[in-house]
Motif scaffolding. Structure first.
Motif, PDB file in Angstrom:
ATOM      1  N   VAL A 161       0.846  -1.199   0.000  1.00  0.00           N
ATOM      2  CA  VAL A 161       0.000   0.000   0.000  1.00  0.00           C
ATOM      3  C   VAL A 161       0.885   1.254   0.000  1.00  0.00           C
ATOM      4  O   VAL A 161       1.919   1.291   0.654  1.00  0.00           O
ATOM      5  N   THR A 162       0.486   2.242  -0.783  1.00  0.00           N
ATOM      6  CA  THR A 162       1.192   3.528  -0.799  1.00  0.00           C
ATOM      7  C   THR A 162       0.387   4.532   0.023  1.00  0.00           C
ATOM      8  O   THR A 162      -0.824   4.655  -0.177  1.00  0.00           O
ATOM      9  N   ILE A 163       1.052   5.209   0.949  1.00  0.00           N
ATOM     10  CA  ILE A 163       0.363   6.229   1.760  1.00  0.00           C
ATOM     11  C   ILE A 163       1.018   7.575   1.467  1.00  0.00           C
ATOM     12  O   ILE A 163       2.243   7.701   1.557  1.00  0.00           O
ATOM     13  N   MET A 164       0.183   8.538   1.074  1.00  0.00           N
ATOM     14  CA  MET A 164       0.707   9.872   0.746  1.00  0.00           C
ATOM     15  C   MET A 164       0.093  10.892   1.706  1.00  0.00           C
ATOM     16  O   MET A 164      -1.069  10.763   2.105  1.00  0.00           O
ATOM     17  N   THR A 165       0.867  11.912   2.045  1.00  0.00           N
ATOM     18  CA  THR A 165       0.363  13.012   2.871  1.00  0.00           C
ATOM     19  C   THR A 165       0.817  14.319   2.236  1.00  0.00           C
ATOM     20  O   THR A 165       1.659  14.296   1.336  1.00  0.00           O
ATOM     21  N   GLY A 166       0.327  15.431   2.701  1.00  0.00           N
ATOM     22  CA  GLY A 166       0.859  16.682   2.174  1.00  0.00           C
ATOM     23  C   GLY A 166       0.023  17.904   2.495  1.00  0.00           C
ATOM     24  O   GLY A 166      -1.149  17.804   2.852  1.00  0.00           O
ATOM     25  N   LEU A 167       0.691  19.042   2.352  1.00  0.00           N
ATOM     26  CA  LEU A 167       0.032  20.351   2.425  1.00  0.00           C
ATOM     27  C   LEU A 167      -0.141  20.812   0.981  1.00  0.00           C
ATOM     28  O   LEU A 167       0.758  20.622   0.163  1.00  0.00           O
ATOM     29  N   VAL A 168      -1.269  21.418   0.685  1.00  0.00           N
ATOM     30  CA  VAL A 168      -1.509  21.861  -0.692  1.00  0.00           C
ATOM     31  C   VAL A 168      -0.421  22.843  -1.143  1.00  0.00           C
ATOM     32  O   VAL A 168       0.004  23.700  -0.385  1.00  0.00           O
ATOM     33  N   ASP A 169       0.048  22.642  -2.407  1.00  0.00           N
ATOM     34  CA  ASP A 169       1.023  23.580  -3.001  1.00  0.00           C
ATOM     35  C   ASP A 169       0.321  24.658  -3.824  1.00  0.00           C
ATOM     36  O   ASP A 169       0.832  25.729  -3.996  1.00  0.00           O
ATOM     37  N   THR A 170      -0.812  24.314  -4.409  1.00  0.00           N
ATOM     38  CA  THR A 170      -1.562  25.111  -5.407  1.00  0.00           C
ATOM     39  C   THR A 170      -0.849  25.167  -6.761  1.00  0.00           C
ATOM     40  O   THR A 170      -1.090  26.069  -7.538  1.00  0.00           O
ATOM     41  N   PHE A 171       0.016  24.174  -7.055  1.00  0.00           N
ATOM     42  CA  PHE A 171       0.627  24.136  -8.393  1.00  0.00           C
ATOM     43  C   PHE A 171      -0.427  23.850  -9.469  1.00  0.00           C
ATOM     44  O   PHE A 171      -0.216  24.131 -10.643  1.00  0.00           O
ATOM     45  N   SER A 172      -1.573  23.281  -9.042  1.00  0.00           N
ATOM     46  CA  SER A 172      -2.590  22.898 -10.025  1.00  0.00           C
ATOM     47  C   SER A 172      -3.571  24.029 -10.324  1.00  0.00           C
ATOM     48  O   SER A 172      -4.487  23.843 -11.131  1.00  0.00           O
ATOM     49  N   THR A 173      -3.393  25.199  -9.701  1.00  0.00           N
ATOM     50  CA  THR A 173      -4.368  26.287  -9.887  1.00  0.00           C
ATOM     51  C   THR A 173      -4.577  26.656 -11.363  1.00  0.00           C
ATOM     52  O   THR A 173      -5.726  26.786 -11.795  1.00  0.00           O
ATOM     53  N   PRO A 174      -3.515  26.810 -12.166  1.00  0.00           N
ATOM     54  CA  PRO A 174      -3.774  27.165 -13.580  1.00  0.00           C
ATOM     55  C   PRO A 174      -4.609  26.111 -14.301  1.00  0.00           C
ATOM     56  O   PRO A 174      -5.491  26.444 -15.088  1.00  0.00           O
ATOM     57  N   ARG A 175      -4.373  24.841 -14.018  1.00  0.00           N
ATOM     58  CA  ARG A 175      -5.150  23.780 -14.671  1.00  0.00           C
ATOM     59  C   ARG A 175      -6.610  23.830 -14.232  1.00  0.00           C
ATOM     60  O   ARG A 175      -7.528  23.732 -15.046  1.00  0.00           O
ATOM     61  N   LEU A 176      -6.830  24.020 -12.942  1.00  0.00           N
ATOM     62  CA  LEU A 176      -8.208  24.074 -12.434  1.00  0.00           C
ATOM     63  C   LEU A 176      -8.937  25.303 -12.976  1.00  0.00           C
ATOM     64  O   LEU A 176     -10.122  25.244 -13.304  1.00  0.00           O
ATOM     65  N   LEU A 177      -8.196  26.417 -13.092  1.00  0.00           N
ATOM     66  CA  LEU A 177      -8.766  27.647 -13.641  1.00  0.00           C
ATOM     67  C   LEU A 177      -9.212  27.414 -15.095  1.00  0.00           C
ATOM     68  O   LEU A 177     -10.289  27.842 -15.512  1.00  0.00           O
ATOM     69  N   GLU A 178      -8.376  26.719 -15.829  1.00  0.00           N
ATOM     70  CA  GLU A 178      -8.688  26.398 -17.229  1.00  0.00           C
ATOM     71  C   GLU A 178      -9.959  25.539 -17.301  1.00  0.00           C
ATOM     72  O   GLU A 178     -10.834  25.755 -18.145  1.00  0.00           O
ATOM     73  N   LEU A 179     -10.056  24.574 -16.406  1.00  0.00           N
ATOM     74  CA  LEU A 179     -11.239  23.696 -16.402  1.00  0.00           C
ATOM     75  C   LEU A 179     -12.501  24.483 -16.065  1.00  0.00           C
ATOM     76  O   LEU A 179     -13.569  24.246 -16.636  1.00  0.00           O
TER      77      LEU A 179
END
Ligand SMILES: NC(=O)c1ccc[n+]([C@@H]2O[C@H](COP(=O)([O-])OP(=O)(O)OC[C@H]3O[C@@H](n4cnc5c(N)ncnc54)[C@H](O)[C@@H]3O)[C@@H](O)[C@H]2O)c1
Length: 239
Positions: A161-179
């Motif tokens: 099993v892979t477990i991931m954690t994290g604080l948001v970076d907001t690197f995806s903001t331009p992609r989400l804005l486009e969507l």
């Protein structure tokens, strides 16, 4: 504006403030730390534990990947019945009255969810995600935890099993804005209540009593936003 070089994006003129408001936190958080870290693939069974704004945004952005089914899990019936299903979950499980692991195992032929997204931030929901995930699957923890949770390696050591954690970076903001600009994503249903800035305390009370008010996100509107809204409605604006 400190750090403006890396965190400010031009909003297309045709979009309203409310269409892009949730790019400030919940959409990129759930998309990056939940959906992308979880590696959601077409056809996957995705279990989202916690159907607050973060869990609902995970449901909304997981749907961009055409999962096979999305299972929303919460304790609050109102959140499950109304919001989770309206935001795109296929199945709602109330852990107050149902055994979530048994339900998910029954749905997946005894394997478990391909991706389990933790969107609460308490030990039992993290541990539930580890129980829900199939061998080889991904647990994406989004919740902010204040207490230690147990990692059951006596069960997990053999399950890849892979477990991931994290604080948001907001690197995806331009992609989400486009969507959003292209009509592929509509986050406006998160805005359940609106108050003028002068009524900030009432807005906080509404948000704090979410169980009674069914508030998801409460929007505070400054005078320019309210003026724009009136202009859109064609009303005369007296300055
Ligand atoms: N990682 C990040 O960068 C990041 C960013 C923003 C928010 N967060 C975190 O995401 C989490 C969720 O945020 P939110 O705004 O949606 O919170 P919220 O409190 O509005 O929603 C949490 C939901 O979890 C449900 N819940 C509570 N206990 C439960 C349990 N034992 N089993 C099942 N469901 C349970 C509640 O009924 C509620 O619907 C918080 O911990 C928040 O701090 C993380």
């Amino acid at each position: 504006m400190p750090f403006a070089d890396t965190s400010v994006y031009k909003v297309p003129d045709e979009l309203t403030d409310e269409q892009v408001l949730f790019l400030a936190d919940i959409l990129p958080t759930s998309y990056e730390v939940g959906v992308l870290n979880g590696g959601v693939q077409p056809g996957d069974t995705v279990a989202v534990v916690g159907a607050g704004p973060i869990g609902l945004a995970a449901i909304m952005t997981a749907k961009l990947y055409t999962p096979g089914r999305i299972v929303a899990i919460d304790l609050a019936e109102a959140r499950l019945e109304k919001e989770a299903l309206e935001f795109g979950a296929d199945i709602a499980i109330n852990t107050g009255s149902e055994h979530a692991v048994e339900r998910v195992m029954a749905l997946t032929g005894g394997l478990g969810a391909d991706v389990a997204i933790e969107a609460v931030g308490v030990p039992e929901t993290f541990e539930l995600c580890a129980d829900l995930v199939r061998p080889g699957g991904h647990v994406a923890n989004v919740g902010v935890h204040g207490h230690p949770a147990t990692l059951h390696l006596e069960k997990l050591w053999i399950r890849d099993v892979t477990i991931m954690t994290g604080l948001v970076d907001t690197f995806s903001t331009p992609r989400l804005l486009e969507l959003i600009a292209n009509g592929r994503l509509d986050a406006t249903p998160f805005a359940t209540h609106r108050f003028p800035l002068a009524e900030t305390m009432a807005a906080y009370d509404t948000f704090a009593a979410a169980a009674e008010t069914n508030a998801l996100k409460v929007v505070l509107e400054g005078e320019p936003a309210r003026r724009e809204e009136r202009e859109r409605e064609g009303a005369a604006v007296g300055l």
